[in-house]
Design a protein around this motif. Structure first.
Motif, short mmCIF file in Angstrom:
data_model
loop_
_atom_site.label_atom_id
_atom_site.label_comp_id
_atom_site.label_asym_id
_atom_site.label_seq_id
_atom_site.Cartn_x
_atom_site.Cartn_y
_atom_site.Cartn_z
N ASN A 81 0.50 -1.31 -0.42
CA ASN A 81 0.21 0.28 -0.57
C ASN A 81 0.99 1.19 0.17
O ASN A 81 0.27 2.18 1.04
N THR A 94 1.77 2.86 3.46
CA THR A 94 0.70 3.07 4.81
C THR A 94 0.43 1.45 4.68
O THR A 94 -0.90 1.83 4.29
N GLU A 149 -0.05 3.69 9.61
CA GLU A 149 -0.32 4.67 9.50
C GLU A 149 0.95 6.38 9.91
O GLU A 149 2.32 6.03 10.04
N VAL A 194 -6.86 -0.31 -1.53
CA VAL A 194 -6.37 0.67 -1.58
C VAL A 194 -6.44 1.12 -3.13
O VAL A 194 -6.67 1.22 -4.20
N GLY A 251 -6.00 6.88 -0.88
CA GLY A 251 -6.15 6.70 0.16
C GLY A 251 -7.09 5.20 0.18
O GLY A 251 -6.13 4.34 -0.82
N THR A 252 -6.84 4.67 1.32
CA THR A 252 -7.74 3.35 1.97
C THR A 252 -8.74 3.17 2.53
O THR A 252 -9.10 4.43 3.29
N ARG A 306 -7.16 9.39 4.41
CA ARG A 306 -6.83 9.70 3.23
C ARG A 306 -5.74 9.30 3.00
O ARG A 306 -5.15 9.54 4.57
N ARG A 307 -4.73 9.86 2.25
CA ARG A 307 -3.08 9.71 1.78
C ARG A 307 -2.58 11.24 2.67
O ARG A 307 -2.90 12.09 1.81
N ASP A 308 -1.82 11.14 3.18
CA ASP A 308 -1.33 12.31 3.01
C ASP A 308 -0.57 12.72 1.81
O ASP A 308 -0.01 11.69 1.40
#
Length: 438
Positions: free
Chosen positions: A389, A392, A405, A419, A423-424, A436-438
């Motif tokens: 992922n 993360t 995370e 994924v 985000g996931t 959400r993915r940073d």
């Protein structure tokens, strides 16, 4: 409701607190405590030890209030603890026989017994408990109450279970910290949360398209005012719905696996522009792929690992690794699972740097997580596997899913994990979480 109408206090020590004047039995308890010495503690040492010193004094039958000064000097270096006690004409120290932090309490109490040999804690005390908004007073046994000893102790007793309600979800839970979406709360009372960012109830999937959120349920995708009947999408970007065999309204004679930026990767190892104006064969059927900046790494079923520059669309290097089954990358390393090992390669040319033992692996932050013999970096996690992922990772075991995370999050009763670049999504019973993915 207990009322503090009567108290007995001398030399800064509270001996009795009640609704009325003490009974004969209560006065006996007061007199027993009044026989103990009362000192003014003059403490010179680290703040983190002061509370411990006060507790140890009370356990030895010495009350702190307004009395003869008792000077305690304390110094700490690494695991060494030195102390000096000065009381009236007596001085004791352990300068030549230092204590460890673990043995300090025992050594300190031995010293106090030499200064106050006659002090002995009374068997009973007054315990005032705060329960459900009211105070209740009783006579309790001193030996049954841990911690600091005193004639009167006021102690809160909290409920151990509370009702946690999130939307329509309701459950009785133990008091403690809980992860709800992207934040952590403490359930120390009944709590009702109506709107939790990232939490959706009663939907099959959610897709993030910029700041727009599209919900999918029972074969229908809600996009603002529009509702589309469609198989569960691979992704949605710029209002274009991507499914396994379609990009928007156009058919794809392949199976779409993943969308990244403005292109998709297919099951035959082809990168295809979402605008359908270009295609690029990068591998045979992909086993796993990863991206770092403008570089893409693809591992295929034939064991070929290739590195590509997506900006110039050229091959940087390739390497055949027999039996390779997994791939992940960090800023300057490529990690490839082979047998019961993980090969560590240089990102620049794919040359081997080292080989580590591992049953599985994943990159988290800037470090490599190693799963071996049911443990991740020494922590027991049981049988399971990683979903890598893109930095993360998730570790999936029989009874829970760990998401690595900014901190580790735990999910249980997980039915689905997907994924995306953005985000996931984790489906946990009737709840769907978007992280959400940073």
């Amino acid at each position: 409701m207990f009322a503090f109408n009567y108290k007995i206090e001398e030399s800064g020590v509270l001996y009795f607190l009640g609704e009325a004047t003490p009974t004969a039995t209560e006065m006996e308890i007061v007199q027993e405590w009044k026989e103990l010495p009362v000192v003014t503690l003059v403490y010179d040492g680290p703040d983190e030890y002061k509370g411990l010193v006060e507790t140890l004094l009370s356990q030895d039958g010495v009350l702190t209030g307004v009395g003869t000064p008792l000077i305690v000097k304390l110094r700490v270096k690494e695991d060494h603890v030195a102390f000096q006690i000065v009381f009236e004409g007596k001085e004791l120290d352990n300068f030549e026989n230092l204590a460890t932090s673990e043995l300090f309490p025992e050594q300190f109490k031995e010293a106090m017994k030499k200064i106050f040999p006659q002090a002995k804690i009374p068997p009973r005390f007054f315990l005032i408990e705060y329960k459900d908004g009211s105070f209740e007073r009783k006579i309790a046994q001193t030996q049954d109450f841990p911690g600091k000893k005193a004639p009167v102790v006021i102690f809160p007793v909290w409920k151990q279970k509370h009702v946690l309600k999130i939307g329509n979800y309701k459950k009785v839970v133990d008091e403690g910290f809980y992860q709800i979406g992207g934040r952590t709360i403490y359930v120390g009372r009944d709590i009702s949360l109506k709107n939790v960012p990232g939490l959706y109830e009663g939907v099959d999937m959610v897709f993030l398209d910029g700041e727009k959120e599209y919900l999918y349920k029972d074969g229908f995708l809600r996009m603002g005012e529009s509702i589309l009947k469609v198989q569960e999408p691979v992704d949605v970007t710029g209002g274009i719905v991507i499914t396994r065999h379609k990009i928007g309204e156009r058919e794809v004679n392949d199976t779409v696996l993943f969308r990244w930026n403005d292109f998709v990767l297919t099951a035959s190892g082809v990168l295809m522009g979402i605008n359908r104006k270009w295609t690029w064969q990068v591998s045979k059927t992909p086993v796993e792929f990863s991206l770092r900046g403008s570089t893409m790494y693809v591992l295929d079923v034939c064991g070929f690992l290739r590195s590509y520059d997506l900006k110039t669309r050229r091959l940087l290097w390739e390497r055949k690794i027999e039996g390779a089954w997994g791939l992940d990358v960090s800023e300057d390393r490529v990690f490839v699972g082979v047998g019961n090992n993980v090969m560590v390669l240089n990102t620049e040319d794919g040359e081997t740097i080292e080989i580590l033992e591992a049953d599985d692996f994943a990159v988290w932050k800037k470090s490599l997580l190693i799963y071996k013999d049911g443990k991740i970096d020494g922590e027991n996690v049981g049988d399971g596997f990683f979903i890598r992922n893109f930095g993360t990772p998730l570790f999936v075991s029989k009874d829970r899913v760990l998401l690595f995370e900014t901190e580790k999050r735990v999910y249980r009763d997980v039915e689905k994990i997907r994924v995306f670049q953005w985000g996931t999504v984790i489906k946990e019973g009737s709840e769907l979480w978007l992280i959400r993915r940073d």
